[in-house]
Design an enzyme around this catalytic site. Structure first.
Site, PDB file in Angstrom:
ATOM      1  N   HIS A   1      -0.067   0.383 -10.084  1.00  0.00           N
ATOM      2  CA  HIS A   1      -0.820  -0.571  -9.262  1.00  0.00           C
ATOM      3  C   HIS A   1      -1.319  -1.740 -10.127  1.00  0.00           C
ATOM      4  O   HIS A   1      -2.507  -2.073 -10.146  1.00  0.00           O
ATOM      5  CB  HIS A   1      -1.989   0.108  -8.556  1.00  0.00           C
ATOM      6  CG  HIS A   1      -2.454  -0.663  -7.344  1.00  0.00           C
ATOM      7  ND1 HIS A   1      -3.219  -0.119  -6.362  1.00  0.00           N
ATOM      8  CD2 HIS A   1      -2.255  -1.955  -6.975  1.00  0.00           C
ATOM      9  CE1 HIS A   1      -3.475  -1.009  -5.426  1.00  0.00           C
ATOM     10  NE2 HIS A   1      -2.895  -2.149  -5.780  1.00  0.00           N
TER      11      HIS A   1
ATOM     12  N   GLU B   1      -4.448   6.561  -4.384  1.00  0.00           N
ATOM     13  CA  GLU B   1      -4.889   5.507  -5.298  1.00  0.00           C
ATOM     14  C   GLU B   1      -5.318   6.086  -6.654  1.00  0.00           C
ATOM     15  O   GLU B   1      -5.490   5.342  -7.617  1.00  0.00           O
ATOM     16  CB  GLU B   1      -6.060   4.739  -4.684  1.00  0.00           C
ATOM     17  CG  GLU B   1      -5.661   3.758  -3.594  1.00  0.00           C
ATOM     18  CD  GLU B   1      -4.875   2.569  -4.121  1.00  0.00           C
ATOM     19  OE1 GLU B   1      -4.835   2.346  -5.348  1.00  0.00           O
ATOM     20  OE2 GLU B   1      -4.266   1.850  -3.297  1.00  0.00           O
TER      21      GLU B   1
ATOM     22  N   ARG C   1       0.851  -1.189   0.000  1.00  0.00           N
ATOM     23  CA  ARG C   1       0.000   0.000   0.000  1.00  0.00           C
ATOM     24  C   ARG C   1       0.883   1.235   0.000  1.00  0.00           C
ATOM     25  O   ARG C   1       1.887   1.305   0.710  1.00  0.00           O
ATOM     26  CB  ARG C   1      -0.937   0.006   1.221  1.00  0.00           C
ATOM     27  CG  ARG C   1      -2.110  -0.972   1.101  1.00  0.00           C
ATOM     28  CD  ARG C   1      -3.090  -0.520   0.031  1.00  0.00           C
ATOM     29  NE  ARG C   1      -4.231  -1.406  -0.129  1.00  0.00           N
ATOM     30  CZ  ARG C   1      -4.354  -2.336  -1.073  1.00  0.00           C
ATOM     31  NH1 ARG C   1      -3.359  -2.526  -1.928  1.00  0.00           N
ATOM     32  NH2 ARG C   1      -5.434  -3.071  -1.164  1.00  0.00           N
TER      33      ARG C   1
END
Length: 316
Positions: free
Chosen positions: A282, A262, A233
């Site tokens: 990601h 994100e 993360r």
């Protein structure tokens, strides 16, 4: 009929609907707390990914009994509050283990062998020079790799590292000495990692205790100049501290599959540059097989809940 609302766009609702025995699946993508409250007032089940499910949402959805998080990570949900209200919460802990482990190794090897840098020197600069970066490449079997966290992904990473002959040590206060021994790793504290690591790979969930654990303090006074890899993360690393460490030569390189945001905007991404910084969007979890497994698992978990088979759900 039990109302199941899928509020994430990142799961194939048609695949989930194949398991819709005893429930009605309502596909209603939501981005904010207000959207969820407005559109899902009679939800008994929510299927989510990164959508924020906090105390306000939980209090507003008075029929809610189960939150099915489609990813391994679940930091977008206030899990403890949900559980205190008698609401079950599960994640999807096994669907992309192989992919994330493979991607982690790919990033490590890219940094150790400077593959991207050599590619750029050939294609963009027209150079054909193996000495371009000096005598800085390393033999993997001579390196110490430190894994921060030793869950299922980290254990797969360790299996792959064994093939390269690396020495592997692990910081994870939740694993036993027996587990470390069974996996042929040395269990150490963070100070040992700071002193001895050639590569540091992060595999912990985002919690209050892990948020920005890789910060100015951690990066100051390292014993070596390690490579840092993060496929966990983004908020576990203080990005600005990391960039300063790269500028100062405190770390050799960094490879990140995740960032603090994100959904970073393009202007920020263009500014987030350094010759020894490698970023992927990601994507570590992503493969044809992983996506199919994710969607199928979500359908199975919701079906299990609706039909009273809670033992089949990976509850948190």
């Amino acid at each position: 009929m039990i109302k199941v609302y899928q509020i994430t766009e990142d799961v194939d609702h048609k695949k989930v609907s194949e398991f819709a025995e005893g429930f009605e699946l309502i596909y209603k993508p939501c981005k904010t707390q207000d959207d969820i409250i407005k559109n899902c007032s009679d939800a008994v089940v929510l299927i989510s990914l990164y959508e924020p499910i906090d105390r306000r949402v939980i209090d507003a959805l008075t029929d809610l009994k189960y939150i099915c998080v489609a990813s391994i990570g679940y930091n977008a949900v206030d899990v403890e509050y949900a559980k205190s209200r008698g609401i079950l919460v599960s994640n999807n802990p096994s669907y992309c283990i192989e992919e994330v482990a493979d991607h982690t190794l790919a990033l490590m090897l890219n940094c150790v062998r400077k593959i991207n840098a050599y590619h750029k020197s050939v294609q963009e600069e027209g150079e054909w020079d193996y000495t371009k970066f000096g005598n800085t490449l390393r033999r993997m079997s001579n390196l110490t790799v430190s894994l921060i966290g030793f869950g299922s992904i980290a254990r797969k990473v360790n299996e792959r590292l064994r093939g390269f002959g690396c020495k592997v040590n692990v910081y994870d206060p939740y694993i036993s000495d027996e587990m470390a021994e069974a996996n042929a790793v040395e269990k150490v504290d963070l100070n040992v990692i700071r002193e001895k690591a050639d590569i540091i790979s992060i595999h912990v969930p985002l919690l209050d205790s892990t948020r920005k654990m890789i910060n100015e303090t951690f990066l100051t006074g390292l014993g070596k100049t390690p490579i840092i890899v993060n496929c966990s993360r983004g908020e576990i690393i203080d990005e600005q501290a990391l960039l300063r460490a790269l500028d100062k030569g405190q770390i050799r390189a960094a490879a990140l599959d995740v960032l603090e945001s994100e959904d970073p905007d393009s202007a920020y991404l263009k500014d987030l540059t350094h010759p020894n910084l490698l970023i992927t969007p990601h994507v570590a979890f992503y493969s044809r097989e992983a996506v199919e497994e994710c969607d199928t698992n979500v359908g199975k978990f919701v079906s299990a809940f609706v039909n009273g088979r809670q033992g089949e759900i990976p509850l948190l």
